[in-house]
Design a protein around this motif. Structure first.
Motif, PDB file in Angstrom:
ATOM      1  N   GLU A 178      37.539  48.952  49.851  1.00  0.00           N
ATOM      2  CA  GLU A 178      38.504  49.617  48.960  1.00  0.00           C
ATOM      3  C   GLU A 178      39.531  48.627  48.432  1.00  0.00           C
ATOM      4  O   GLU A 178      39.907  48.673  47.261  1.00  0.00           O
ATOM      5  CB  GLU A 178      39.244  50.735  49.715  1.00  0.00           C
ATOM      6  N   LEU A 179      40.019  47.759  49.300  1.00  0.00           N
ATOM      7  CA  LEU A 179      41.035  46.795  48.883  1.00  0.00           C
ATOM      8  C   LEU A 179      40.489  45.841  47.826  1.00  0.00           C
ATOM      9  O   LEU A 179      41.109  45.619  46.779  1.00  0.00           O
ATOM     10  CB  LEU A 179      41.545  45.992  50.084  1.00  0.00           C
ATOM     11  N   ARG A 180      39.297  45.306  48.050  1.00  0.00           N
ATOM     12  CA  ARG A 180      38.715  44.356  47.094  1.00  0.00           C
ATOM     13  C   ARG A 180      38.465  45.035  45.756  1.00  0.00           C
ATOM     14  O   ARG A 180      38.715  44.468  44.693  1.00  0.00           O
ATOM     15  CB  ARG A 180      37.427  43.748  47.668  1.00  0.00           C
ATOM     16  N   GLU A 181      38.005  46.267  45.814  1.00  0.00           N
ATOM     17  CA  GLU A 181      37.754  47.042  44.598  1.00  0.00           C
ATOM     18  C   GLU A 181      39.066  47.240  43.816  1.00  0.00           C
ATOM     19  O   GLU A 181      39.140  47.014  42.617  1.00  0.00           O
ATOM     20  CB  GLU A 181      37.143  48.396  45.012  1.00  0.00           C
ATOM     21  N   ALA A 182      40.116  47.643  44.543  1.00  0.00           N
ATOM     22  CA  ALA A 182      41.403  47.924  43.884  1.00  0.00           C
ATOM     23  C   ALA A 182      41.993  46.657  43.275  1.00  0.00           C
ATOM     24  O   ALA A 182      42.533  46.686  42.163  1.00  0.00           O
ATOM     25  CB  ALA A 182      42.380  48.523  44.895  1.00  0.00           C
ATOM     26  N   VAL A 183      41.888  45.531  43.976  1.00  0.00           N
ATOM     27  CA  VAL A 183      42.456  44.285  43.452  1.00  0.00           C
ATOM     28  C   VAL A 183      41.681  43.838  42.219  1.00  0.00           C
ATOM     29  O   VAL A 183      42.261  43.508  41.180  1.00  0.00           O
ATOM     30  CB  VAL A 183      42.439  43.175  44.532  1.00  0.00           C
ATOM     31  N   CYS A 184      40.363  43.849  42.310  1.00  0.00           N
ATOM     32  CA  CYS A 184      39.541  43.275  41.236  1.00  0.00           C
ATOM     33  C   CYS A 184      39.465  44.173  40.010  1.00  0.00           C
ATOM     34  O   CYS A 184      39.261  43.671  38.898  1.00  0.00           O
ATOM     35  CB  CYS A 184      38.143  42.968  41.752  1.00  0.00           C
ATOM     36  N   SER A 185      39.657  45.490  40.196  1.00  0.00           N
ATOM     37  CA  SER A 185      39.500  46.377  39.039  1.00  0.00           C
ATOM     38  C   SER A 185      40.566  46.100  37.987  1.00  0.00           C
ATOM     39  O   SER A 185      40.375  46.409  36.819  1.00  0.00           O
ATOM     40  CB  SER A 185      39.534  47.839  39.478  1.00  0.00           C
ATOM     41  N   GLY A 186      41.666  45.487  38.382  1.00  0.00           N
ATOM     42  CA  GLY A 186      42.710  45.171  37.389  1.00  0.00           C
ATOM     43  C   GLY A 186      42.641  43.751  36.883  1.00  0.00           C
ATOM     44  O   GLY A 186      43.599  43.264  36.263  1.00  0.00           O
ATOM     45  N   LEU A 187      41.539  43.059  37.158  1.00  0.00           N
ATOM     46  CA  LEU A 187      41.465  41.645  36.760  1.00  0.00           C
ATOM     47  C   LEU A 187      40.342  41.373  35.758  1.00  0.00           C
ATOM     48  O   LEU A 187      39.914  40.229  35.602  1.00  0.00           O
ATOM     49  CB  LEU A 187      41.251  40.773  38.011  1.00  0.00           C
TER      50      LEU A 187
END
Ligand SMILES: Nc1ncnc2c1ncn2[C@@H]1O[C@H](COP(=O)(O)OP(=O)(O)O)[C@@H](O)[C@H]1O
Ligand SMILES: CC(=O)OP(=O)(O)O
Ligand SMILES: [Mg+2]
Length: 415
Positions: A338-347
């Motif tokens: 979940e954390l990796r998804e949340a960080v990368c979705s805004g990049l």
């Protein structure tokens, strides 16, 4: 050669015993709750079931004694005799400006580490207790220290100076040091190997997201900037640490709430971060769980936490004028889909494209989790600070040996 690696904290001591001939881990474990009424020892020897015991361990000397007892135990141990331990390597969080690389322990080195107690009050005193405990239990064994700060000593002045009167730097060495360096170094090297590209050709950002968390901009293999500062409090929001804040908050809160310096320091180090915003926990597993159940405070904590990681990645991409690789590591970075998804979705603006299936895989090996078309490659690399500590210790101790002994050791290693 057998090397014992020790990471001593104020109330815990983690250990790993390596056979450096093939870098295998012979045994590992930890002593928790040192100095409290019931201490817990967990010991895991290769090929044997993990054992847990509860007893009273009042100090670090006793803790190291217990570790040695476990290592030479007739059933649970992996050594016949205590003198099979050839060297001990310690993690030391703060090396200040005095240490740009790992060194063998000498009286001068111990003095320098003591001088840094003020700068890392939670960590350095505990490391010294670990060193003294090994001296007491294994008086003839050489010891080495490996610093969290060493890798970051390559940062330019523009990254490490604070914009405050220079006298504070001259007199008190107030500057950015950065931490988790051993981990950032290990995972960046591993990432470059996995990609089959020289580290020197890459613009990389490593995100060490554990209990403590920091992001590092690694330009051509060297630390260029990092989010932790004079102490491990600056930068990202963490389990219980605030990370970045307006420094004016400190005197303001002290005045309004009538707090002492140690109270405000404890508030920012131990009662902030995920714990403060969620109101219930500092553990990311519990935050994600609570979020799924509709807990709004947990969701806010998660959103703030991941937003800050994204902000740092954006800043460091700008600092390096480009980005080739992002690496996630440590407890949360390695495990939280979940954390990796949340960080990368805004990049996506940087050219980051996460592959959802690859990201969701639960594996323990280093791997790529971006799509084949992603301009920036995203990796998960499990960190291994202990292995780097063992390698440095092995190298330093080998250098002190007579040439004949050294070639014998190297031949053994090759075999
Ligand atoms: N499966 C998981 N999902 C999310 N977070 C996890 C998971 N496993 C461990 N963690 C987090 O990792 C953190 C510990 O990270 P770690 O790197 O071991 O910290 P440290 O070495 O600083 O004690 C824990 O606080 C926990 O929240
Ligand atoms: C420097 C630091 O924050 O270390 P840890 O993550 O082990 O607390
Ligand atoms: Mg850690």
């Amino acid at each position: 050669m057998k090397v014992l690696v020790i990471n001593a904290g104020s109330s815990s001591l983690k250990y790993q015993l390596y056979n450096m001939n093939d870098e295998s881990v012979l045994a590992s474990g930890r002593v928790e709750r040192i100095g409290m009424d019931s201490s817990i020892v967990t010991h895991d020897a290769a090929g044997k079931p993990e054992v847990r015991s509860v007893s009273e361990i009042l100090d670090h000397v006793t803790a190291v004694k217990r570790v040695i007892e476990m290592l030479v135990h007739p059933e649970l141990g992996v050594l016949k005799r205590i003198d099979e331990i050839d060297a001990v390597g310690h993690r030391v969080v703060h090396g200040g400006e005095a240490f740009k690389e790992s060194v063998l322990v000498t009286p001068e080195v111990k003095l320098e580490i003591r001088k840094l107690f003020d700068l890392a009050p939670l960590h350095n005193p505990a490391h010294m207790m670990g060193i003294a405990a090994v001296e007491a239990n294994l008086p003839d064994v050489p010891q080495a220290v490996v610093f969290d700060t060493a890798f970051h000593q390559t940062m330019p002045e523009t990254s490490y100076l604070y914009a405050i009167p220079k006298v504070l730097y001259r007199r008190h060495k107030i500057r950015r040091y950065g931490f988790h360096g051993t981990s950032h170094q290990y995972v960046s090297d591993k990432a470059a190997r996995l990609l089959g590209q020289p580290l020197e050709s890459l613009k990389m950002i490593s995100a060490h997201i554990g209990n403590g968390a920091s992001v590092t901009a690694i330009l051509h293999g060297r630390s260029y900037d990092t989010s932790m500062g004079l102490t491990p409090l600056e930068g990202l929001m963490m389990g219980t640490r605030s990370g970045d804040l307006d420094p004016a908050i400190v005197p303001f809160a002290m005045a309004k709430e009538d707090l002492t310096m140690s109270e405000v320091s404890s508030m920012l180090n131990k009662h902030s971060g995920l714990m403060a915003i969620s109101g219930s926990t500092s553990d990311m597993r519990e935050i994600v769980e609570a979020m799924r159940e509709g807990d709004k405070n947990a969701k806010l904590a998660f959103d703030m936490y991941t937003y800050r990681i994204r902000k740092y990645i954006g800043a460091y991409a700008a600092a390096m004028n480009g980005l080739d690789v992002i690496v996630f590591t440590a407890g949360v970075g390695e495990n939280s889909v979940e954390l990796r998804e949340a960080v990368c979705s805004g990049l996506t603006f940087l050219g980051v494209e996460l592959d959802r299936e690859r990201n969701a895989e639960r594996r323990k090996d280093p791997r790529i989790i971006s799509t084949d078309n992603s301009r920036v490659r995203v990796l998960v690399v499990p960190t291994n600070e202990e292995l780097l500590i063992a390698r440095d210790t092995y190298r330093l101790v080998l250098q002190t040996k007579k040439p004949d002994d050294r070639s014998k050791e190297i031949i053994e290693k090759v075999e």
